[in-house]
Design a protein around this motif. Sequence first.
Motif, PDB file in Angstrom:
ATOM      1  N   ASP A  45       0.841  -1.624  -0.201  1.00 58.70           N
ATOM      2  CA  ASP A  45       0.035   0.181   0.044  1.00 58.70           C
ATOM      3  C   ASP A  45       0.680   1.348  -0.113  1.00 58.70           C
ATOM      4  O   ASP A  45       0.125   2.215  -0.508  1.00 58.70           O
ATOM      5  N   ASN A  48       1.099   2.436  -3.954  1.00 54.06           N
ATOM      6  CA  ASN A  48      -0.009   3.024  -4.142  1.00 54.06           C
ATOM      7  C   ASN A  48       0.050   4.365  -5.268  1.00 54.06           C
ATOM      8  O   ASN A  48      -1.104   3.827  -6.296  1.00 54.06           O
ATOM      9  N   LEU A  50       2.069   3.927  -7.780  1.00 52.26           N
ATOM     10  CA  LEU A  50       2.524   4.001  -8.688  1.00 52.26           C
ATOM     11  C   LEU A  50       1.111   3.483  -9.388  1.00 52.26           C
ATOM     12  O   LEU A  50       0.962   3.380 -11.039  1.00 52.26           O
ATOM     13  N   LEU A  51      -0.037   2.536  -8.964  1.00 55.85           N
ATOM     14  CA  LEU A  51      -1.066   2.670 -10.009  1.00 55.85           C
ATOM     15  C   LEU A  51      -1.906   3.270 -10.450  1.00 55.85           C
ATOM     16  O   LEU A  51      -2.657   3.290 -11.918  1.00 55.85           O
ATOM     17  N   THR A  52      -1.210   4.404 -10.406  1.00 55.82           N
ATOM     18  CA  THR A  52      -1.835   6.063 -11.017  1.00 55.82           C
ATOM     19  C   THR A  52      -1.289   6.568 -11.747  1.00 55.82           C
ATOM     20  O   THR A  52      -1.126   7.313 -12.971  1.00 55.82           O
ATOM     21  N   LEU A  53       0.865   6.653 -12.388  1.00 58.57           N
ATOM     22  CA  LEU A  53       1.927   6.890 -12.859  1.00 58.57           C
ATOM     23  C   LEU A  53       1.736   6.358 -14.003  1.00 58.57           C
ATOM     24  O   LEU A  53       1.799   4.815 -14.314  1.00 58.57           O
ATOM     25  N   PRO A  54       2.838   6.905 -14.710  1.00 63.14           N
ATOM     26  CA  PRO A  54       3.469   7.943 -14.716  1.00 63.14           C
ATOM     27  C   PRO A  54       2.425   8.688 -14.436  1.00 63.14           C
ATOM     28  O   PRO A  54       2.456  10.358 -14.357  1.00 63.14           O
ATOM     29  N   GLY A  55       1.169   8.866 -15.158  1.00 61.64           N
ATOM     30  CA  GLY A  55       0.173   9.953 -15.107  1.00 61.64           C
ATOM     31  C   GLY A  55       0.014  10.496 -16.840  1.00 61.64           C
ATOM     32  O   GLY A  55       0.926   9.697 -17.572  1.00 61.64           O
ATOM     33  N   GLU A  56      -1.712  11.421 -16.439  1.00 64.09           N
ATOM     34  CA  GLU A  56      -2.083  11.492 -17.580  1.00 64.09           C
ATOM     35  C   GLU A  56      -0.915  11.863 -18.576  1.00 64.09           C
ATOM     36  O   GLU A  56      -0.104  13.558 -18.477  1.00 64.09           O
ATOM     37  N   GLY A  57      -0.891  11.896 -20.248  1.00 69.73           N
ATOM     38  CA  GLY A  57       0.158  12.587 -20.742  1.00 69.73           C
ATOM     39  C   GLY A  57       1.508  12.249 -20.679  1.00 69.73           C
ATOM     40  O   GLY A  57       3.217  13.340 -21.222  1.00 69.73           O
ATOM     41  N   GLU A  58       2.191  11.851 -19.506  1.00 69.16           N
ATOM     42  CA  GLU A  58       3.264  11.255 -19.261  1.00 69.16           C
ATOM     43  C   GLU A  58       4.193  10.323 -19.746  1.00 69.16           C
ATOM     44  O   GLU A  58       3.834   9.572 -19.115  1.00 69.16           O
ATOM     45  N   PHE A  59       4.749  10.277 -20.393  1.00 69.70           N
ATOM     46  CA  PHE A  59       6.055   9.103 -20.836  1.00 69.70           C
ATOM     47  C   PHE A  59       7.030   9.770 -21.933  1.00 69.70           C
ATOM     48  O   PHE A  59       8.141   8.985 -22.071  1.00 69.70           O
ATOM     49  N   VAL A 289       8.467   2.559 -19.410  1.00 70.06           N
ATOM     50  CA  VAL A 289       6.969   3.107 -17.942  1.00 70.06           C
ATOM     51  C   VAL A 289       7.709   2.956 -17.334  1.00 70.06           C
ATOM     52  O   VAL A 289       6.618   4.051 -16.419  1.00 70.06           O
ATOM     53  N   ASN A 290       7.643   1.391 -16.801  1.00 73.57           N
ATOM     54  CA  ASN A 290       7.570   1.304 -15.545  1.00 73.57           C
ATOM     55  C   ASN A 290       8.562   1.611 -14.592  1.00 73.57           C
ATOM     56  O   ASN A 290       8.549   2.039 -13.646  1.00 73.57           O
ATOM     57  N   ARG A 293       7.509   5.435 -14.411  1.00 70.86           N
ATOM     58  CA  ARG A 293       7.276   5.081 -13.209  1.00 70.86           C
ATOM     59  C   ARG A 293       8.019   5.529 -11.738  1.00 70.86           C
ATOM     60  O   ARG A 293       7.158   6.019 -11.009  1.00 70.86           O
TER      61      ARG A 293
ATOM     62  N   ASN B  48      -2.926   5.491 -24.574  1.00 67.67           N
ATOM     63  CA  ASN B  48      -2.750   6.692 -23.433  1.00 67.67           C
ATOM     64  C   ASN B  48      -2.874   6.561 -22.336  1.00 67.67           C
ATOM     65  O   ASN B  48      -2.723   6.573 -20.985  1.00 67.67           O
ATOM     66  N   LEU B  51      -1.300   4.895 -19.400  1.00 68.79           N
ATOM     67  CA  LEU B  51      -0.883   5.842 -18.431  1.00 68.79           C
ATOM     68  C   LEU B  51      -1.146   6.061 -17.108  1.00 68.79           C
ATOM     69  O   LEU B  51      -0.430   6.682 -16.461  1.00 68.79           O
ATOM     70  N   THR B  52      -2.321   6.021 -16.986  1.00 72.73           N
ATOM     71  CA  THR B  52      -2.892   6.066 -15.468  1.00 72.73           C
ATOM     72  C   THR B  52      -3.472   4.949 -14.969  1.00 72.73           C
ATOM     73  O   THR B  52      -4.451   4.809 -13.854  1.00 72.73           O
ATOM     74  N   LEU B  53      -3.302   4.170 -15.354  1.00 74.91           N
ATOM     75  CA  LEU B  53      -4.090   2.311 -15.436  1.00 74.91           C
ATOM     76  C   LEU B  53      -2.972   1.806 -14.080  1.00 74.91           C
ATOM     77  O   LEU B  53      -2.042   2.136 -14.517  1.00 74.91           O
ATOM     78  N   PRO B  54      -3.521   1.213 -13.243  1.00 76.35           N
ATOM     79  CA  PRO B  54      -4.733   0.075 -13.446  1.00 76.35           C
ATOM     80  C   PRO B  54      -6.049   0.853 -12.484  1.00 76.35           C
ATOM     81  O   PRO B  54      -7.217   1.366 -12.247  1.00 76.35           O
ATOM     82  N   GLY B  55      -5.107   2.097 -12.260  1.00 78.37           N
ATOM     83  CA  GLY B  55      -6.431   3.278 -11.174  1.00 78.37           C
ATOM     84  C   GLY B  55      -6.280   2.792  -9.610  1.00 78.37           C
ATOM     85  O   GLY B  55      -5.220   2.457  -9.552  1.00 78.37           O
ATOM     86  N   ARG B  68       0.201  -6.418  -7.062  1.00 78.61           N
ATOM     87  CA  ARG B  68       1.129  -6.315  -6.571  1.00 78.61           C
ATOM     88  C   ARG B  68       2.615  -7.174  -6.292  1.00 78.61           C
ATOM     89  O   ARG B  68       3.554  -6.863  -6.104  1.00 78.61           O
ATOM     90  N   ALA B 260       6.515  -1.869 -23.507  1.00 80.79           N
ATOM     91  CA  ALA B 260       5.588  -1.503 -22.241  1.00 80.79           C
ATOM     92  C   ALA B 260       4.613  -2.364 -22.154  1.00 80.79           C
ATOM     93  O   ALA B 260       3.748  -2.185 -21.741  1.00 80.79           O
ATOM     94  N   ARG B 293      -3.522  -3.675 -16.157  1.00 84.46           N
ATOM     95  CA  ARG B 293      -3.459  -1.965 -16.750  1.00 84.46           C
ATOM     96  C   ARG B 293      -4.291  -2.740 -18.292  1.00 84.46           C
ATOM     97  O   ARG B 293      -4.767  -1.943 -18.654  1.00 84.46           O
TER      98      ARG B 293
END
Lengths: 429, 429
Positions: A45, A48, A50-59, A289-290, A293, B48, B51-55, B68, B260, B293
């Motif tokens: 936990d 956690n 990491l579950l939404t990273l790297p983030g919107e548009g982030e690559f 990507v990981n 992240r 894209n 990039l924010t999944l699995p959420g 995990r 990825a 994801r």
Amino acid sequence: MPLSELTPDELTDLHARLTKDYDDLVARGLKLDLTRGKPASAQLDLSNELLTLPGEGEFRAADGTDCRNYGGLTGLPEIREIFAELLNVPVAQLLAGDNSSLSIMHDTLVWCLLKGPVGGSPWAGSPVKFICPVPGYDRHFALCEQYGIEMIPVPLGDHGPDLDAVRDLLADPSVKGMWVVPTYANPTGAVYDEAVARELVGMTAAAPDFRIFWDNAYAVHHLTDAESPALDVLGMAAEAGNPDRVFVFASTSKITFAGAGVSFFGGSPATIAWYQQHQSKRSIGPDKVNHLRHVRYLKDADGVRALMARHRALIAPKFAQVDAILTERLGGYDTATWTHPIGGYFISLDVADGTASRVVALAKAAGIAMTGAGAAFPYGKDPRDRNIRIAPTFPSPDDVAGAIEGLTTCVLLAATEQALAALPAPAAG
Amino acid sequence: MPLSELTPDELTDLHARLTKDYDDLVARGLKLDLTRGKPASAQLDLSNELLTLPGEGEFRAADGTDCRNYGGLTGLPEIREIFAELLNVPVAQLLAGDNSSLSIMHDTLVWCLLKGPVGGSPWAGSPVKFICPVPGYDRHFALCEQYGIEMIPVPLGDHGPDLDAVRDLLADPSVKGMWVVPTYANPTGAVYDEAVARELVGMTAAAPDFRIFWDNAYAVHHLTDAESPALDVLGMAAEAGNPDRVFVFASTSKITFAGAGVSFFGGSPATIAWYQQHQSKRSIGPDKVNHLRHVRYLKDADGVRALMARHRALIAPKFAQVDAILTERLGGYDTATWTHPIGGYFISLDVADGTASRVVALAKAAGIAMTGAGAAFPYGKDPRDRNIRIAPTFPSPDDVAGAIEGLTTCVLLAATEQALAALPAPAAG
């Protein structure tokens, strides 16, 4: 009161009491698992984010690399920088890979077998032996067994293996490798000190392509304030004139997500070139990507240190609890000893010689799953049948307590069974 | 007007005009890269959401597994289900791995070499040969070369390789393997039809452990409405009495993120057990968070189909553009032919025999990077030096157009150079 000082009647009474305790234990119908060094949910936990990273548009990596696409065999420079500092390896000599350092160990071993390491010819086709400090990590030994590598156990002390034994073995040119978990070793918690490391990288070896598989799995996994920093083992090897002797392995498996982290491989510049040449045939690149992240989450080496402090807060109490229960329940009997690790994931328990298998079987019948007796030895064979690995991180504190209390009953019951069996037969009536 | 029908003067004039065109091309200082089959940014953008999944807080598989943590050697059941349907492989016979199917091919090959496949002994130590339909995929050939496997080229037609040639080769017990890209083959776009597949899985082979490496990399990568469905090759092999003959490989590299994604391995039940036995020594499990994801993003097989339609919308115009330019610029000369793929990632261009290396060198000097001539052949040796692989997906449409226009100038210049050199020497004056 050591068991050996009990009279036959006292021993018989104790056995009867323990048998009742054990029957009560079985009647509780426990279902506890202390088999593997897995992080607990609460530890996972912590990461956690990491579950939404790297983030919107982030690559994009810092150098503009599109992490989503192919390429980048070395792994992302910014994740390598973070762990270069923590592992004490120059960043140019550290590669980042996918989720498993065991896989890197496997591949490195396979390439030694099929292609030969830097400066060596292929190991396959001739007898190959590895030095295995014991007790040690069962998955290391399984790799050797899988590929027909003969394992030679050497006793592991608190600060490293028996160096005289290692020196003698290195006179054999078929001794090509050695497993080392230098920091908070699995399962004893041993920490190789600098003097030992210098000896190991400098010793004369009959095989010019002798390799130390330096698995620094617990480099930052401190349990106390006495933090053992990672040794500059590659620098020492270079100074000793054996720059290619050491393969360094590590991962974030017990830092972020056990199954979805980042692995690392370190070596001399020649070894890194060798690894990349082989890896380039196997893959177009790791999961960048990981890597990204993890960079966004961990930020820097201090980010990792802060995270490890939070892990410590969760698991150090479990280790303390195990130690307290073992002390309370076994301390009076002189029948078992155990380690007091200042880091890592395990406690190594030595019970009465010849009883470890019985203890594990008793525990299993009572619903307490322990790693198989002998697992920490090559071929699963503990010559004294006394070692049991305790992995306290995964279960809840209550479950750890319940399991260890139950285990102590099994330890004492097996020891009294053995002591009773050793009594002279009563005179015929 | 074919070059062969030109008079020497016409040829000299054409050469002069092409030389000027080429000089103009060089003067433009292009910097274009058509070397690798990489998705374009716009294609990667389609996914894209990953990039924010699995959420937030999302880490449980359908069966409750904490993705995990360690474990789960088979990969997540729900991602296997999606691709089992698309690849026409029973879900129990399909495993999900990390980001690279090339890695699975490598590992499978290594285990055949060191341990032997199901029912066979280790391949290493004896000569091993692989059948290689040509032109083919350079990374397949690089794997063979790396491990000293002798490659035997066999011509690849529109619907599969020359089956008589394959049959003859299978009489040799050292022929242990064959590379196949069954759908939209790299680089010709060939599609193996069912009759060919049945022949291949049923043919008598002198080596009982002969294996087909069935790399279905482009199974869902249609460029037209004439979609070629994946063949039930494992079912056919079982029916033919050779259930273990086929290893199936695939990945989402050109579906979601190239670096990825998720890879897949399929085989007979015995092969899957064999693979897992070996893989269990190498890894505690693949990246299940990445599986989750992908499940959350793709949802089901129809989700993949819809995504592939969006890929098609982006790349089909590039393929059409290449074809149009080649037709316009080379159509009048009878000096080159090229494929018209209905799927996949490549166009295979055959220029005048003996000129492919020269064409690629001319293009390079003009700032247009093409895959090296001969790359699609074992050992990089195209016996007719005529084949060039065109990878149009990665560059922008304008860049594709610029590169292919420039390339056609190089193709014609090299051909006229060759034709001029072949003219009888003028009578001495």
